[in-house]
Design a protein around this motif. Structure first.
Motif, PDB file in Angstrom:
ATOM      1  N   SER A   2      25.361  19.834  23.256  1.00 45.00           N
ATOM      2  CA  SER A   2      24.125  20.014  24.014  1.00 45.00           C
ATOM      3  C   SER A   2      24.340  19.697  25.494  1.00 45.00           C
ATOM      4  CB  SER A   2      23.030  19.126  23.426  1.00 45.00           C
ATOM      5  OG  SER A   2      21.863  19.215  24.205  1.00 45.00           O
ATOM      6  N   GLU A   3      25.024  18.592  25.767  1.00 45.32           N
ATOM      7  CA  GLU A   3      25.303  18.229  27.161  1.00 45.32           C
ATOM      8  C   GLU A   3      26.277  19.220  27.793  1.00 45.32           C
ATOM      9  OE1 GLU A   3      23.504  16.206  28.743  1.00 45.32           O
ATOM     10  OE2 GLU A   3      22.590  15.126  27.067  1.00 45.32           O
ATOM     11  N   TRP A   4      27.263  19.668  27.022  1.00 37.73           N
ATOM     12  CA  TRP A   4      28.201  20.686  27.526  1.00 37.73           C
ATOM     13  C   TRP A   4      27.432  21.957  27.895  1.00 37.73           C
ATOM     14  CZ3 TRP A   4      28.933  25.614  25.734  1.00 37.73           C
ATOM     15  CH2 TRP A   4      29.967  26.335  26.345  1.00 37.73           C
ATOM     16  N   LEU A   5      26.493  22.361  27.027  1.00 38.71           N
ATOM     17  CA  LEU A   5      25.721  23.578  27.269  1.00 38.71           C
ATOM     18  C   LEU A   5      24.909  23.470  28.556  1.00 38.71           C
ATOM     19  CD1 LEU A   5      24.891  26.371  26.338  1.00 38.71           C
ATOM     20  CD2 LEU A   5      23.123  25.306  24.935  1.00 38.71           C
ATOM     21  N   THR A   6      24.393  22.294  28.835  1.00 39.43           N
ATOM     22  CA  THR A   6      23.670  22.083  30.090  1.00 39.43           C
ATOM     23  C   THR A   6      24.591  22.346  31.275  1.00 39.43           C
ATOM     24  OG1 THR A   6      22.194  20.472  29.065  1.00 39.43           O
ATOM     25  CG2 THR A   6      22.408  20.372  31.460  1.00 39.43           C
ATOM     26  N   LEU A   7      25.790  21.787  31.230  1.00 38.32           N
ATOM     27  CA  LEU A   7      26.755  21.997  32.316  1.00 38.32           C
ATOM     28  C   LEU A   7      27.146  23.474  32.424  1.00 38.32           C
ATOM     29  CD1 LEU A   7      29.102  18.927  31.773  1.00 38.32           C
ATOM     30  CD2 LEU A   7      27.265  19.173  33.476  1.00 38.32           C
ATOM     31  N   PRO A  60      24.922  37.440  43.886  1.00 40.91           N
ATOM     32  CA  PRO A  60      25.797  36.561  44.655  1.00 40.91           C
ATOM     33  C   PRO A  60      25.702  35.123  44.156  1.00 40.91           C
ATOM     34  CG  PRO A  60      23.798  36.988  45.901  1.00 40.91           C
ATOM     35  CD  PRO A  60      23.706  37.791  44.633  1.00 40.91           C
ATOM     36  N   PRO A  61      26.760  34.357  44.382  1.00 42.45           N
ATOM     37  CA  PRO A  61      26.765  32.960  43.930  1.00 42.45           C
ATOM     38  C   PRO A  61      25.603  32.175  44.530  1.00 42.45           C
ATOM     39  CG  PRO A  61      28.926  33.603  44.734  1.00 42.45           C
ATOM     40  CD  PRO A  61      27.988  34.725  45.064  1.00 42.45           C
ATOM     41  N   ARG A  62      25.065  31.290  43.724  1.00 42.48           N
ATOM     42  CA  ARG A  62      23.966  30.434  44.159  1.00 42.48           C
ATOM     43  C   ARG A  62      24.473  29.024  44.350  1.00 42.48           C
ATOM     44  NH1 ARG A  62      18.827  30.282  40.362  1.00 42.48           N
ATOM     45  NH2 ARG A  62      18.602  28.137  41.010  1.00 42.48           N
ATOM     46  N   ARG A  63      24.022  28.406  45.394  1.00 45.50           N
ATOM     47  CA  ARG A  63      24.392  27.013  45.664  1.00 45.50           C
ATOM     48  C   ARG A  63      23.553  26.109  44.751  1.00 45.50           C
ATOM     49  NH1 ARG A  63      26.794  24.534  50.118  1.00 45.50           N
ATOM     50  NH2 ARG A  63      26.140  22.393  50.401  1.00 45.50           N
ATOM     51  N   ARG A  64      24.171  25.034  44.238  1.00 45.02           N
ATOM     52  CA  ARG A  64      23.421  24.081  43.414  1.00 45.02           C
ATOM     53  C   ARG A  64      22.438  23.324  44.285  1.00 45.02           C
ATOM     54  NH1 ARG A  64      28.407  22.338  40.309  1.00 45.02           N
ATOM     55  NH2 ARG A  64      28.381  20.467  41.539  1.00 45.02           N
ATOM     56  N   ASP A  65      21.177  23.346  43.876  1.00 44.44           N
ATOM     57  CA  ASP A  65      20.179  22.579  44.614  1.00 44.44           C
ATOM     58  C   ASP A  65      20.129  21.149  44.072  1.00 44.44           C
ATOM     59  OD1 ASP A  65      18.729  22.709  42.220  1.00 44.44           O
ATOM     60  OD2 ASP A  65      17.379  24.273  42.957  1.00 44.44           O
ATOM     61  N   GLU A  66      19.250  20.334  44.637  1.00 41.07           N
ATOM     62  CA  GLU A  66      19.172  18.931  44.235  1.00 41.07           C
ATOM     63  C   GLU A  66      18.838  18.783  42.758  1.00 41.07           C
ATOM     64  OE1 GLU A  66      16.759  16.415  46.727  1.00 41.07           O
ATOM     65  OE2 GLU A  66      17.560  17.350  48.538  1.00 41.07           O
ATOM     66  N   GLU A  67      17.950  19.624  42.258  1.00 42.84           N
ATOM     67  CA  GLU A  67      17.563  19.542  40.848  1.00 42.84           C
ATOM     68  C   GLU A  67      18.752  19.853  39.933  1.00 42.84           C
ATOM     69  OE1 GLU A  67      15.220  19.089  37.398  1.00 42.84           O
ATOM     70  OE2 GLU A  67      15.060  18.335  39.431  1.00 42.84           O
ATOM     71  N   GLU A  92      21.881  19.569  40.693  1.00 43.88           N
ATOM     72  CA  GLU A  92      22.858  18.488  40.855  1.00 43.88           C
ATOM     73  C   GLU A  92      22.446  17.278  40.014  1.00 43.88           C
ATOM     74  OE1 GLU A  92      26.399  17.365  41.719  1.00 43.88           O
ATOM     75  OE2 GLU A  92      25.638  19.239  42.545  1.00 43.88           O
ATOM     76  N   ARG A  93      21.147  16.978  39.995  1.00 40.06           N
ATOM     77  CA  ARG A  93      20.639  15.873  39.180  1.00 40.06           C
ATOM     78  C   ARG A  93      20.909  16.132  37.702  1.00 40.06           C
ATOM     79  NH1 ARG A  93      16.793  15.061  35.920  1.00 40.06           N
ATOM     80  NH2 ARG A  93      15.690  16.999  36.362  1.00 40.06           N
ATOM     81  N   ILE A  94      20.695  17.356  37.270  1.00 38.78           N
ATOM     82  CA  ILE A  94      20.934  17.726  35.872  1.00 38.78           C
ATOM     83  C   ILE A  94      22.407  17.546  35.522  1.00 38.78           C
ATOM     84  CG2 ILE A  94      20.989  19.710  34.292  1.00 38.78           C
ATOM     85  CD1 ILE A  94      18.369  20.640  35.711  1.00 38.78           C
ATOM     86  N   VAL A  95      23.297  17.968  36.413  1.00 36.07           N
ATOM     87  CA  VAL A  95      24.737  17.823  36.184  1.00 36.07           C
ATOM     88  C   VAL A  95      25.113  16.350  36.090  1.00 36.07           C
ATOM     89  CG1 VAL A  95      27.026  18.149  37.221  1.00 36.07           C
ATOM     90  CG2 VAL A  95      25.386  20.049  37.188  1.00 36.07           C
ATOM     91  N   SER A 106      24.002  14.913  32.760  1.00 34.53           N
ATOM     92  CA  SER A 106      24.822  15.375  31.644  1.00 34.53           C
ATOM     93  C   SER A 106      26.195  14.721  31.649  1.00 34.53           C
ATOM     94  CB  SER A 106      24.966  16.903  31.659  1.00 34.53           C
ATOM     95  OG  SER A 106      23.760  17.494  31.248  1.00 34.53           O
ATOM     96  N   VAL A 107      26.797  14.593  32.811  1.00 32.89           N
ATOM     97  CA  VAL A 107      28.096  13.924  32.922  1.00 32.89           C
ATOM     98  C   VAL A 107      27.959  12.470  32.466  1.00 32.89           C
ATOM     99  CG1 VAL A 107      29.814  13.072  34.588  1.00 32.89           C
ATOM    100  CG2 VAL A 107      29.083  15.467  34.656  1.00 32.89           C
ATOM    101  N   SER A 108      26.886  11.828  32.877  1.00 29.86           N
ATOM    102  CA  SER A 108      26.646  10.444  32.468  1.00 29.86           C
ATOM    103  C   SER A 108      26.441  10.337  30.954  1.00 29.86           C
ATOM    104  CB  SER A 108      25.417   9.899  33.204  1.00 29.86           C
ATOM    105  OG  SER A 108      25.128   8.594  32.782  1.00 29.86           O
TER     106      SER A 108
END
Length: 97
Positions: free
Chosen positions: A53-58, A69-76, A78-81, A84-86
């Motif tokens: 589940s956490e892998w799927l989020t990432l 075109p590629p999208r830059r990660r916004d603050e939200e 980044e928070r989700i990542v 999930s890493v934690s």
């Protein structure tokens, strides 16, 4: 599968998470490594489901930011990542102890 093999795979996942957190690897590298680890682990089903589940989020954040075109990660995102890493780091620490 031996406990030794699981330990080595969990150590690899832990190293990948640390590498990403320290800025030494990309989200794509982290997602790929965690996917490879997950496919070889033999752990209780609930643990495997939490890990996946956490892998799927990432993986979802990676897919969204890799659009054309590629999208830059916004603050939200980044928070989700970070969350999930934690969560993945906590899962691994629980199993290694």
């Amino acid at each position: 599968m031996s406990n030794g093999r699981n330990f080595r795979l969990l150590s690899l996942a832990h190293s990948a998470l640390t590498s990403y957190s320290d800025g030494r690897s990309s989200l794509r590298e982290l997602v790929n490594t965690l996917d490879a680890v997950w496919s070889q682990l033999e752990m209780p089903e609930a643990w495997m489901n939490d890990f996946r589940s956490e892998w799927l989020t990432l993986e979802t954040v990676l897919a969204v930011t890799s659009d054309d075109p590629p999208r830059r990660r916004d603050e939200e995102m980044e928070r989700i990542v970070v969350e999930s890493v934690s969560a993945l780091s906590s899962l691994i620490r629980l199993e290694e102890s």
